[in-house]
Each structure stands twice: as structure tokens, then as C-alpha cells.
Design an enzyme around this catalytic site. Structure first.
Site, PDB file in Angstrom:
ATOM      1  NE  ARG A  28       3.059   7.276  13.601  1.00 15.39           N
ATOM      2  CZ  ARG A  28       1.728   7.723  13.908  1.00 15.39           C
ATOM      3  NH1 ARG A  28       0.711   7.561  13.128  1.00 15.39           N
ATOM      4  NH2 ARG A  28       1.589   8.210  15.481  1.00 15.39           N
ATOM      5  CG  ASP A  29       1.134   1.309   4.821  1.00 15.07           C
ATOM      6  OD1 ASP A  29       0.292   0.535   4.786  1.00 15.07           O
ATOM      7  OD2 ASP A  29       1.894   1.643   4.007  1.00 15.07           O
ATOM      8  CB  ILE A  30       6.687   1.523   5.079  1.00 17.51           C
ATOM      9  CG1 ILE A  30       8.139   1.834   5.177  1.00 17.51           C
ATOM     10  CG2 ILE A  30       6.213   0.668   3.698  1.00 17.51           C
ATOM     11  CD1 ILE A  30       9.015   0.675   5.053  1.00 17.51           C
ATOM     12  CD  GLU A  94       0.836  -4.100  -2.335  1.00 13.26           C
ATOM     13  OE1 GLU A  94       1.561  -3.564  -1.411  1.00 13.26           O
ATOM     14  OE2 GLU A  94       0.633  -3.410  -3.281  1.00 13.26           O
ATOM     15  CG  HIS A  99      -2.772  -5.843   6.694  1.00 15.43           C
ATOM     16  ND1 HIS A  99      -2.341  -7.005   6.178  1.00 15.43           N
ATOM     17  CD2 HIS A  99      -2.855  -4.780   5.590  1.00 15.43           C
ATOM     18  CE1 HIS A  99      -2.398  -6.763   4.744  1.00 15.43           C
ATOM     19  NE2 HIS A  99      -2.406  -5.392   4.329  1.00 15.43           N
ATOM     20  CG  MET A 100      -8.919  -2.578  10.214  1.00 10.06           C
ATOM     21  SD  MET A 100      -9.623  -2.371  11.633  1.00 10.06           S
ATOM     22  CE  MET A 100     -11.005  -3.849  11.516  1.00 10.06           C
ATOM     23  CG  HIS A 101      -4.925  -0.688   4.985  1.00 10.21           C
ATOM     24  ND1 HIS A 101      -3.689   0.026   4.345  1.00 10.21           N
ATOM     25  CD2 HIS A 101      -5.192  -1.894   4.517  1.00 10.21           C
ATOM     26  CE1 HIS A 101      -3.262  -1.077   3.615  1.00 10.21           C
ATOM     27  NE2 HIS A 101      -3.954  -2.032   3.651  1.00 10.21           N
TER      28      HIS A 101
HETATM   29  P1  AMP Z   1      -2.320  -4.637   1.678  1.00 12.96           P
HETATM   30  O1  AMP Z   1      -2.056  -4.120   0.011  1.00 12.96           O
HETATM   31  O2  AMP Z   1      -3.720  -4.324   2.083  1.00 12.96           O
HETATM   32  O3  AMP Z   1      -1.565  -6.066   1.517  1.00 12.96           O
HETATM   33  O4  AMP Z   1      -1.545  -3.556   2.051  1.00 12.96           O
HETATM   34  C1  AMP Z   1      -0.017  -3.859   2.588  1.00 12.96           C
HETATM   35  C2  AMP Z   1       0.523  -2.696   3.296  1.00 12.96           C
HETATM   36  O5  AMP Z   1       1.625  -2.915   3.894  1.00 12.96           O
HETATM   37  C3  AMP Z   1       1.075  -1.385   2.306  1.00 12.96           C
HETATM   38  O6  AMP Z   1       0.172  -0.434   2.451  1.00 12.96           O
HETATM   39  C4  AMP Z   1       2.531  -1.255   2.391  1.00 12.96           C
HETATM   40  O7  AMP Z   1       2.812  -0.007   2.435  1.00 12.96           O
HETATM   41  C5  AMP Z   1       2.434  -1.609   4.023  1.00 12.96           C
HETATM   42  N1  AMP Z   1       3.898  -2.249   4.276  1.00 12.96           N
HETATM   43  C6  AMP Z   1       4.799  -3.068   3.748  1.00 12.96           C
HETATM   44  N2  AMP Z   1       5.613  -3.240   4.271  1.00 12.96           N
HETATM   45  C7  AMP Z   1       5.646  -2.771   5.352  1.00 12.96           C
HETATM   46  C8  AMP Z   1       6.628  -2.131   6.381  1.00 12.96           C
HETATM   47  N3  AMP Z   1       7.876  -2.949   6.556  1.00 12.96           N
HETATM   48  N4  AMP Z   1       6.038  -1.532   7.427  1.00 12.96           N
HETATM   49  C9  AMP Z   1       4.928  -0.799   7.370  1.00 12.96           C
HETATM   50  N5  AMP Z   1       4.260  -0.794   6.378  1.00 12.96           N
HETATM   51  C10 AMP Z   1       4.440  -2.043   5.370  1.00 12.96           C
END
Ligand code: AMP
Length: 115
Positions: A28-30, A94, A99-101
């Protein structure tokens, strides 16, 4: 090249992992942007879509298979969901581990490109 996602895959730091096999991990996304917001990550360190090789095609397919399974187990397959991959700066990436959302749990509306 290792990012925080590698540490999550190796269970070196905590995360809410909801699916893992030899190829793919999902957690799960944080900072969730929808009631269901899951990240589906290849265990192999591939920084961006630009770095996907022909040899990775099966692995990328496994990301979609995992997404389908997760949508079913989360109970959102029927209502629907959105899969999204960001690439590099203009894509808003970021974390530089592919990764795929998976977003779901409410009507997500049209795709919006914010300025
Ligand atoms: P992106 O902008 O596509 O690179 O998305 C990176 C995602 O990773 C963001 O939605 C963050 O909230 C998520 N994220 C960053 N660190 C963590 C973590 N430790 N656990 C879960 N999700 C994370």
C-alpha cells in the site's frame, strides 16, 4: 541504484505488503490518493520504463497479472480501477524503481494533467 522499494521488497523496512511472489511485490502506498492505492513493483531493480529490456517483457506482464489479482482481492475488479506508471521528471516519478500504481475505491474521474 537500490531505492527504498528494494528495502521494502527485502523486508528490511516495514510496509503493508499485500502480495509477493518471486517476481513482483505489491504494497500500500504510504500517501494514498484513493481508498485503494497499491504499488506493484518488480523485485528486479529497473529504474524507469526507459530501462525495460526485451528480456523484461515477461516480468512486465507479471506486473499486470499481479494487478488483476490484487484488484480481485481488494474487491474493486468489478467497479474498476486505474493503473498508472510515471516516468522521469515530467512524468512525476519520485522513486526510481519501476512501479505501477493501482488506484480504486471511488470514481476516479477523467484523467487530469495538472500544470
Ligand atoms: P512515483 O511518483 O510514481 O515515483 O510514486 C512514488 C510513490 O511511492 C508515491 O505515491 C509515494 O507516496 C510512495 N512511497 C514512497 N515511499 C513509500 C514507502 N516507504 N512506502 C509506501 N509507499 C511509498
Amino acid at each position: 541504484m537500490a531505492t527504498i522499494f528494494t528495502k521494502i521488497i527485502r523486508k528490511e523496512i516495514p510496509a503493508d505488503i499485500i502480495y509477493q511472489d518471486d517476481h513482483v511485490t505489491a504494497f500500500r502506498d504510504i500517501n494514498p490518493q484513493a481508498p485503494v492505492h497499491v504499488l506493484i513493483v518488480p523485485n528486479k531493480e529497473i529504474p524507469t520504463v526507459n530501462d525495460i529490456d526485451v528480456q523484461d517483457e515477461e516480468l512486465v506482464g507479471k506486473m499486470f497479472t499481479a494487478a488483476k489479482k490484487i484488484a480481485a482481492t481488494e474487491g474493486v475488479a468489478e467497479n474498476g480501477y486505474r493503473l498508472l506508471i510515471n516516468c522521469n521528471r515530467d512524468g512525476g516519478q519520485e522513486v526510481f524503481h519501476l512501479h505501477m500504481h493501482l488506484f480504486a475505491g471511488r470514481p476516479l474521474g477523467p484523467m487530469i494533467l495538472r500544470r
